[in-house]
Design an enzyme around this catalytic site. Structure first.
Site, PDB file in Angstrom:
ATOM      1  N   ARG A   1      45.493  53.675  25.874  1.00  0.00           N
ATOM      2  CA  ARG A   1      46.563  54.579  25.410  1.00  0.00           C
ATOM      3  C   ARG A   1      46.052  55.956  25.003  1.00  0.00           C
ATOM      4  O   ARG A   1      46.837  56.832  24.685  1.00  0.00           O
ATOM      5  CB  ARG A   1      47.351  53.921  24.263  1.00  0.00           C
ATOM      6  CG  ARG A   1      48.592  54.702  23.879  1.00  0.00           C
ATOM      7  CD  ARG A   1      49.458  53.994  22.850  1.00  0.00           C
ATOM      8  NE  ARG A   1      48.692  53.357  21.793  1.00  0.00           N
ATOM      9  CZ  ARG A   1      48.122  54.029  20.792  1.00  0.00           C
ATOM     10  NH1 ARG A   1      48.238  55.327  20.698  1.00  0.00           N
ATOM     11  NH2 ARG A   1      47.437  53.372  19.872  1.00  0.00           N
TER      12      ARG A   1
ATOM     13  N   TYR B 275      66.736  65.355  39.537  1.00  0.00           N
ATOM     14  CA  TYR B 275      66.687  63.911  39.703  1.00  0.00           C
ATOM     15  C   TYR B 275      67.598  63.299  38.625  1.00  0.00           C
ATOM     16  O   TYR B 275      67.595  63.753  37.474  1.00  0.00           O
ATOM     17  CB  TYR B 275      65.236  63.439  39.530  1.00  0.00           C
ATOM     18  CG  TYR B 275      65.102  61.938  39.467  1.00  0.00           C
ATOM     19  CD1 TYR B 275      65.318  61.164  40.595  1.00  0.00           C
ATOM     20  CD2 TYR B 275      64.765  61.306  38.286  1.00  0.00           C
ATOM     21  CE1 TYR B 275      65.205  59.783  40.531  1.00  0.00           C
ATOM     22  CE2 TYR B 275      64.655  59.925  38.213  1.00  0.00           C
ATOM     23  CZ  TYR B 275      64.883  59.176  39.346  1.00  0.00           C
ATOM     24  OH  TYR B 275      64.768  57.821  39.280  1.00  0.00           O
TER      25      TYR B 275
ATOM     26  N   ASP C  97      58.964  69.497  39.193  1.00  0.00           N
ATOM     27  CA  ASP C  97      58.875  68.120  39.664  1.00  0.00           C
ATOM     28  C   ASP C  97      58.557  68.225  41.153  1.00  0.00           C
ATOM     29  O   ASP C  97      59.409  68.627  41.947  1.00  0.00           O
ATOM     30  CB  ASP C  97      60.209  67.402  39.407  1.00  0.00           C
ATOM     31  CG  ASP C  97      60.176  65.942  39.838  1.00  0.00           C
ATOM     32  OD1 ASP C  97      59.440  65.622  40.791  1.00  0.00           O
ATOM     33  OD2 ASP C  97      60.902  65.137  39.233  1.00  0.00           O
TER      34      ASP C  97
ATOM     35  N   LYS D 131      56.736  57.226  44.222  1.00  0.00           N
ATOM     36  CA  LYS D 131      57.226  57.618  45.549  1.00  0.00           C
ATOM     37  C   LYS D 131      56.046  57.849  46.507  1.00  0.00           C
ATOM     38  O   LYS D 131      55.411  56.888  46.903  1.00  0.00           O
ATOM     39  CB  LYS D 131      58.137  58.841  45.406  1.00  0.00           C
ATOM     40  CG  LYS D 131      59.108  58.754  44.223  1.00  0.00           C
ATOM     41  CD  LYS D 131      60.107  57.618  44.332  1.00  0.00           C
ATOM     42  CE  LYS D 131      60.830  57.351  43.025  1.00  0.00           C
ATOM     43  NZ  LYS D 131      61.487  58.480  42.410  1.00  0.00           N
TER      44      LYS D 131
HETATM   45  C1  LIG Z   1      61.944  58.737  41.114  1.00  0.00           C
HETATM   46  C2  LIG Z   1      61.886  60.134  40.627  1.00  0.00           C
HETATM   47  C3  LIG Z   1      61.604  60.414  39.270  1.00  0.00           C
HETATM   48  C4  LIG Z   1      61.408  59.326  38.241  1.00  0.00           C
HETATM   49  O1  LIG Z   1      60.291  58.578  38.494  1.00  0.00           O
HETATM   50  P1  LIG Z   1      60.106  57.017  38.011  1.00  0.00           P
HETATM   51  O2  LIG Z   1      58.757  56.708  38.513  1.00  0.00           O
HETATM   52  O3  LIG Z   1      61.219  56.253  38.645  1.00  0.00           O
HETATM   53  O4  LIG Z   1      60.208  57.025  36.531  1.00  0.00           O
HETATM   54  C5  LIG Z   1      61.530  61.737  38.895  1.00  0.00           C
HETATM   55  N1  LIG Z   1      61.738  62.729  39.777  1.00  0.00           N
HETATM   56  C6  LIG Z   1      62.012  62.505  41.080  1.00  0.00           C
HETATM   57  C7  LIG Z   1      62.244  63.655  42.004  1.00  0.00           C
HETATM   58  C8  LIG Z   1      62.100  61.190  41.538  1.00  0.00           C
HETATM   59  O5  LIG Z   1      62.397  60.968  42.826  1.00  0.00           O
END
Ligand SMILES: *Cc1c(COP(=O)(O)O)cnc(C)c1O
Length: 385
Positions: free
Chosen positions: A43, A97, A169, A194
């Site tokens: 952590r 998102y 992001d 992803k």
């Molecule tokens: C899926 C996603 C998130 C969130 O991610 P998690 O791993 O599901 O918490 C944030 N931003 C984008 C663009 C995403 O596709």
């Protein structure tokens, strides 16, 4: 090192007594402290397996330092809570998102943080949203699900002029296609779930930034505790070795599918940054090294039911939520990411009932085109007659 080489070689740990090529998995949550420079603990975000992954991601995003989290949302929430305090204001693009939108609208207010959502983060719109208490600007490009393109340099320049921290992001682009730190952005966030993981079997997130901002985020991250365990780190490390290979095939497949759909008489509109007539194509060309594996289109079917019939005809492209994996997935945003919006709100943001989003995988291009061709033939025939 160029990117494909960095995917394989950068960040690899050199503390392997048996000279194995791969990083050993340190299963420990207890580490000796008498002979270490700092206290090591999962952590505290400083175990060997966490560091190997973060070093690789820093090399790929050209950042100084970073942190690895248990999900994309842990990365996003920790970063926001670390860099904001009661009384602060944040400007975000409206096309976020869904989870980020929900975090902002449900949690920030409770912490005494105000926000403004801007429709398009142009300088004029950012200027209009600016307050004396504005501390952060937050963008996503390409956006979900219409692949809208924001001019990254325009936003990062504006943020620098106003001494505001800029955050992006970068999940949809992946570090192979877009490196916002080289365009002046302060903080890059990924949902590693992803493209970075890429096999639809891991959940994690990452922040890549300067050493200074990393240390600020780290201080809060220790309190919030959203770290990743070593076994997952080892799988992430393995996934990253093929990131460039995967994303290049996804780029090529997506371009071919977008072009195929665009000339298909049963398709009304295609959204893909690699198409010359896509809004923002020129900006995408300047700021991206590839146009990505995400695309959306409107088939000439009737409503949600028509869109569902088309999805059910597909034999390879699988109806499922999430994105970025080796397998091609399809979903209707009106029934998934945008289901909580009212029909009027969906219309406002351009998400029709017929809209379908594809996360293009690494399969053979011809098989994907053939799959779409037969599914369209079976479902849009009435419209074509
Ligand atoms: C899926 C996603 C998130 C969130 O991610 P998690 O791993 O599901 O918490 C944030 N931003 C984008 C663009 C995403 O596709």
């Amino acid at each position: 090192m160029k990117k494909a080489t960095a995917c394989v070689h950068s960040g690899n740990a050199n503390h392997n007594p048996a000279h194995g090529l791969n990083t050993p998995i340190y299963t420990s949550s207890a580490f000796g402290y008498l002979d270490t420079a700092e206290n090591i603990y999962p952590r505290y975000y400083n175990t060997p397996n966490q560091e190997v992954v973060i070093n690789k991601l820093c090399a790929l995003e050209q950042g100084e330092a970073g942190l690895l989290f248990g999900s994309g949302m842990a990365a996003i929430s920790t970063t926001m809570l670390a860099l904001l305090q009661s009384g602060d204001h944040v400007v975000l693009q409206r096309d976020l998102y869904g989870g980020t939108h929900h975090l902002v609208t449900t949690e920030l207010g409770r912490a005494g943080i105000s926000y403004t959502l801007v429709d398009e983060p142009t300088v004029a719109n950012l200027e209009a949203a600016l307050q004396t208490s504005t501390k952060l600007v937050y963008i996503e490009t390409p956006s979900n699900p219409l692949l809208k393109i924001t001019n990254i340099t325009e936003v990062s320049d504006w943020a620098q002029q106003n001494q505001i921290i800029s955050i992006i992001d970068n999940t949809f682009a992946s570090p192979i296609n877009q490196n916002p730190i080289t365009l002046g952005v302060d903080v890059v966030i990924h949902s590693g779930t992803k493209y970075l993981g890429g096999h639809s079997d891991l959940c994690f997130g990452a922040v890549i930034t300067s050493q200074k901002l990393r240390d600020r985020i780290h201080a809060t991250a220790i309190n919030l505790g959203g770290s990743v365990n070593a076994a997952t780190c080892a799988l992430i490390e393995r996934s990253l070795k093929t990131l460039s290979l995967r994303v290049k095939q996804q780029n090529a497949n997506a371009q071919a599918i977008a072009e195929f759909l665009q000339q298909h008489p049963g398709v009304e509109k295609v959204y893909y940054p690699g198409l010359p007539d896509h809004d923002g194509h020129e900006i995408a060309q300047q700021q991206m090294q590839g146009f990505g594996g995400m695309l959306s289109f409107e088939p000439a079917v009737d409503g949600s039911d028509g869109a569902e019939q088309l999805m059910r005809q597909l034999k390879i492209i699988t109806p499922a939520i999430s994105l970025g994996g080796v397998e091609s997935l399809i979903c209707a945003p009106a029934k998934t990411s945008h289901i909580k919006l009212s029909p009027e709100e969906r219309q406002q943001v351009g998400v029709s009932d017929e809209l379908l989003r594809i996360s293009v995988g690494i399969e053979d291009t011809e098989d994907l085109l053939e799959d779409l061709k037969q599914a369209l033939a079976a479902t849009v025939a009435a419209q074509l007659a």
